[in-house]
Design a protein around this motif. Structure first.
Motif, short mmCIF file in Angstrom:
data_model
loop_
_atom_site.label_atom_id
_atom_site.label_comp_id
_atom_site.label_asym_id
_atom_site.label_seq_id
_atom_site.Cartn_x
_atom_site.Cartn_y
_atom_site.Cartn_z
N ASP A 337 0.81 -1.21 0.00
CA ASP A 337 0.00 0.00 0.00
C ASP A 337 0.85 1.26 0.00
OD1 ASP A 337 -2.65 -1.31 0.30
OD2 ASP A 337 -1.77 -1.99 2.20
N GLY A 338 2.15 1.11 0.21
CA GLY A 338 3.03 2.27 0.23
C GLY A 338 4.46 1.83 0.46
N LEU A 339 5.37 2.81 0.57
CA LEU A 339 6.78 2.51 0.81
C LEU A 339 7.35 3.51 1.81
CD1 LEU A 339 8.75 4.73 -0.89
CD2 LEU A 339 7.76 3.47 -2.82
N TYR A 340 8.38 3.06 2.54
CA TYR A 340 9.10 3.94 3.46
C TYR A 340 10.59 3.70 3.30
CZ TYR A 340 10.00 0.17 6.94
OH TYR A 340 10.42 -0.96 7.59
N THR A 341 11.39 4.71 3.64
CA THR A 341 12.83 4.64 3.37
C THR A 341 13.64 4.14 4.57
OG1 THR A 341 13.12 6.96 4.01
CG2 THR A 341 12.66 6.50 1.69
N TYR A 342 13.08 4.18 5.76
CA TYR A 342 13.67 3.71 7.02
C TYR A 342 14.93 4.48 7.42
CZ TYR A 342 15.26 0.63 10.75
OH TYR A 342 15.68 0.14 11.96
N SER A 343 15.98 4.43 6.62
CA SER A 343 17.23 5.12 6.97
C SER A 343 17.05 6.63 6.88
CB SER A 343 18.35 4.67 6.04
OG SER A 343 19.50 5.44 6.25
N SER A 344 17.67 7.34 7.83
CA SER A 344 17.58 8.80 7.84
C SER A 344 18.89 9.46 7.44
CB SER A 344 17.16 9.30 9.23
OG SER A 344 18.15 8.95 10.19
N THR A 368 -0.99 5.27 -6.80
CA THR A 368 -1.85 5.18 -5.61
C THR A 368 -1.13 4.48 -4.46
OG1 THR A 368 -3.63 4.81 -7.23
CG2 THR A 368 -4.25 4.80 -4.90
N LEU A 369 0.07 4.94 -4.18
CA LEU A 369 0.86 4.41 -3.08
C LEU A 369 1.18 5.53 -2.08
CD1 LEU A 369 3.46 2.25 -5.08
CD2 LEU A 369 1.58 1.37 -3.70
N MET A 370 1.36 5.17 -0.83
CA MET A 370 1.79 6.13 0.18
C MET A 370 3.32 6.23 0.14
SD MET A 370 -0.58 4.87 3.37
CE MET A 370 0.17 6.07 4.47
N PHE A 371 3.82 7.46 0.25
CA PHE A 371 5.26 7.67 0.32
C PHE A 371 5.60 8.23 1.70
CE2 PHE A 371 8.94 10.65 -0.39
CZ PHE A 371 9.91 9.65 -0.40
N ILE A 372 6.45 7.50 2.45
CA ILE A 372 6.79 7.88 3.81
C ILE A 372 8.32 7.99 3.93
CG2 ILE A 372 6.54 7.30 6.25
CD1 ILE A 372 4.16 5.53 5.46
N PRO A 373 8.88 9.20 3.74
CA PRO A 373 10.32 9.39 3.92
C PRO A 373 10.68 9.41 5.40
CG PRO A 373 9.29 11.48 3.40
CD PRO A 373 8.20 10.44 3.35
N SER A 374 11.86 8.90 5.72
CA SER A 374 12.31 8.85 7.12
C SER A 374 13.28 10.00 7.38
CB SER A 374 12.98 7.51 7.42
OG SER A 374 12.05 6.45 7.27
N VAL A 375 13.10 10.67 8.51
CA VAL A 375 13.97 11.79 8.88
C VAL A 375 14.59 11.51 10.23
CG1 VAL A 375 12.50 13.40 7.59
CG2 VAL A 375 12.14 13.10 10.05
N GLY A 376 15.67 12.24 10.53
CA GLY A 376 16.35 12.07 11.82
C GLY A 376 17.27 13.25 12.08
N PRO A 377 17.67 13.46 13.34
CA PRO A 377 18.50 14.62 13.70
C PRO A 377 19.96 14.48 13.32
CG PRO A 377 18.11 13.27 15.63
CD PRO A 377 17.31 12.66 14.52
N GLY A 378 20.36 13.31 12.85
CA GLY A 378 21.76 13.03 12.55
C GLY A 378 22.01 11.55 12.79
N PHE A 379 23.21 11.11 12.50
CA PHE A 379 23.47 9.67 12.63
C PHE A 379 24.95 9.47 12.94
CE2 PHE A 379 24.40 5.40 11.09
CZ PHE A 379 23.33 4.67 11.62
N SER A 380 25.22 8.70 13.98
CA SER A 380 26.61 8.39 14.36
C SER A 380 26.81 6.89 14.27
CB SER A 380 26.89 8.89 15.78
OG SER A 380 28.21 8.56 16.16
N ASP A 381 27.59 6.47 13.31
CA ASP A 381 27.86 5.04 13.09
C ASP A 381 29.25 4.73 13.63
OD1 ASP A 381 28.28 2.46 12.20
OD2 ASP A 381 27.25 2.78 10.31
N ILE A 382 29.32 3.98 14.73
CA ILE A 382 30.62 3.68 15.33
C ILE A 382 31.38 2.61 14.55
CG2 ILE A 382 29.95 4.39 17.64
CD1 ILE A 382 29.39 1.58 18.37
N LEU A 383 30.74 2.01 13.55
CA LEU A 383 31.43 1.04 12.70
C LEU A 383 32.07 1.71 11.49
CD1 LEU A 383 28.90 -1.95 12.63
CD2 LEU A 383 31.04 -1.81 13.88
N SER A 384 31.46 2.81 11.04
CA SER A 384 31.97 3.46 9.84
C SER A 384 31.80 4.96 9.95
CB SER A 384 31.23 2.93 8.60
OG SER A 384 31.62 3.65 7.46
#
Length: 408
Positions: A337-344, A368-384
């Motif tokens: 019914d729609g898609l989301y991006t998950y990663s911010s 006729t699909l829902m579009f749901i973009p993912s947002v976030g305040p920033g991202f700290s990846d301790i692996l990379s």
């Protein structure tokens, strides 16, 4: 070892004394031959200064000499007190770090206990929840005190861990670049859940998307499912579900999990329901849905599928996870019914790249699909470090929200 230190310290002390005597003698010799009133005071001041410095150096040397004789070859550092002969032993840096973190944790926990003990603010004073804004929530954190062991706080750095590196030892050392304001908590703690829901409501968010794993998994939030939804109801929040990926997951197992959830909480007033074709249906985000082909999903999501949930009491609004560009047509053919991006993180994937959001929104509108973009305040990846997105004092969050709104 001690005798060697003692010998050199005594030699140095003797040298300083002889040099001091020589300097004083020279100055005295000059003074006895000078009688001018303008020259004598500065020379007396210099003499006094030299005496003070030499006495200070002599005292330092005596204290260091005593410390060396008393400690020998120790790995700890020694600090001396000029006003007394007492020595203060300072532990190694790693021990100091642990003690500092422990003191910090104690202060935070004491502060949070006072906060959690206060009564809930009047809901009328909080902003109205926006049910178009959803937030992912993970109830899989555990502590030895409440759960018998650590979980997710001590997750190992599998790809970077070396033989000489030690495991993370919470609560001092955790698997994160930042330390949580509430300390290392258990997701079972009802006071913590209450405070989380209050913070979510205070931010104006309306829907909590609980990441779900089957009851047989240690990360499953089954033990707090009903209680969490009760607390969400208290703050006028709604709850949806993200069916998280696990190794043995199939479309059939997902169908069973949806049936399980609806039997458990399908009647709960905090369940988020979205109107579709004059029906109110629960919402399910399918994490990493692209790991199964569209033909597999059609078995569950199309009306003609062999295990179809459509037009049954387990029907819902199903949102597919888009990461790569090729997932666009897969999601359409799979009857999502729609898609989301998950990663911010901007640039992590095709779906999380801001530059692609307008075209994705246009595609969804045409199909006729829902579009749901993912947002976030920033991202700290301790692996990379390459995957890290700095907060930029809030500017990153503001920009990503501005990019998301026109495309929704």
């Amino acid at each position: 070892m001690k005798s060697n230190y003692n010998f050199w310290c005594l030699c140095l002390s003797t040298c300083i004394q002889k040099i001091r005597t020589l300097i004083i003698g020279c100055i005295y010799y000059k003074i006895t031959r000078l009688h001018h009133k303008f020259i004598l005071p500065p020379i007396l001041f210099i003499l006094l200064l030299v005496l003070c410095i030499s006495l200070y150096q002599q005292r330092q040397l005596n204290v260091i000499s005593k410390s060396l004789l008393s400690t020998g070859s120790s790995s700890s550092y020694i600090i001396f007190n000029i006003t007394s002969d007492n020595l203060v032993k300072i532990p190694p840096m790693n021990e100091l770090k642990v003690k500092w973190v422990q003191n910090r944790i104690e202060k935070l926990s004491k502060k949070m206990k006072n906060v959690l003990m206060t009564k809930v603010s009047n809901l009328e004073e909080l902003p109205q929840p926006n049910y178009r804004v959803h937030i992912f929530y993970y109830a899989w954190f555990k502590t030895p005190k409440e759960d018998g062991s650590w979980q997710h706080w001590n997750k190992e750095l599998v790809s970077q861990k070396k033989d000489h590196e030690k495991d993370k030892l919470p609560p001092e050392d955790i698997y994160s670049s930042f330390y949580p304001y509430l300390g290392c908590y258990s997701s079972k703690n009802m006071s913590i859940i209450d405070y989380h829901m209050k913070m979510i409501r205070k931010a104006g968010i309306g829907v909590v998307v609980l990441s779900w794993l089957p009851p047989s998994f240690p990360d499953s939030p089954k033990d707090v499912l009903r209680q969490l939804m009760d607390v969400a109801l208290k703050y006028e929040l709604k709850v949806a579900f993200q069916i998280y990926f696990y190794t043995s997951r199939t479309h059939k197992s997902i169908a069973k999990q949806i049936q399980y959830l609806m039997l458990k909480v399908g009647d709960h007033p905090s369940l988020y329901l979205l109107k579709k074709e004059n029906k109110l249906l629960p919402v399910f985000y399918i994490h990493e849905s692209y790991k199964h082909s569209s033909y597999v999903w059609k078995e569950m999501l199309s009306e003609k599928g062999n295990i179809s949930l459509r037009k049954t009491k387990y029907d819902g609004t199903f949102i597919g996870h888009l990461s790569d560009q090729s997932h666009i047509t897969e999601i359409k053919h799979a009857s999502f019914d729609g898609l989301y991006t998950y990663s911010s993180g901007n640039g992590f994937t095709y779906g999380s790249s801001w530059k692609n959001w307008n075209s994705l929104a246009k595609f969804c509108q045409e199909n006729t699909l829902m579009f749901i973009p993912s947002v976030g305040p920033g991202f700290s990846d301790i692996l990379s470090i390459k995957r890290t997105r700095h907060r930029l004092k809030g500017n990153y969050y503001e920009e990503i929200q501005d990019r998301a709104q026109p495309s929704m």
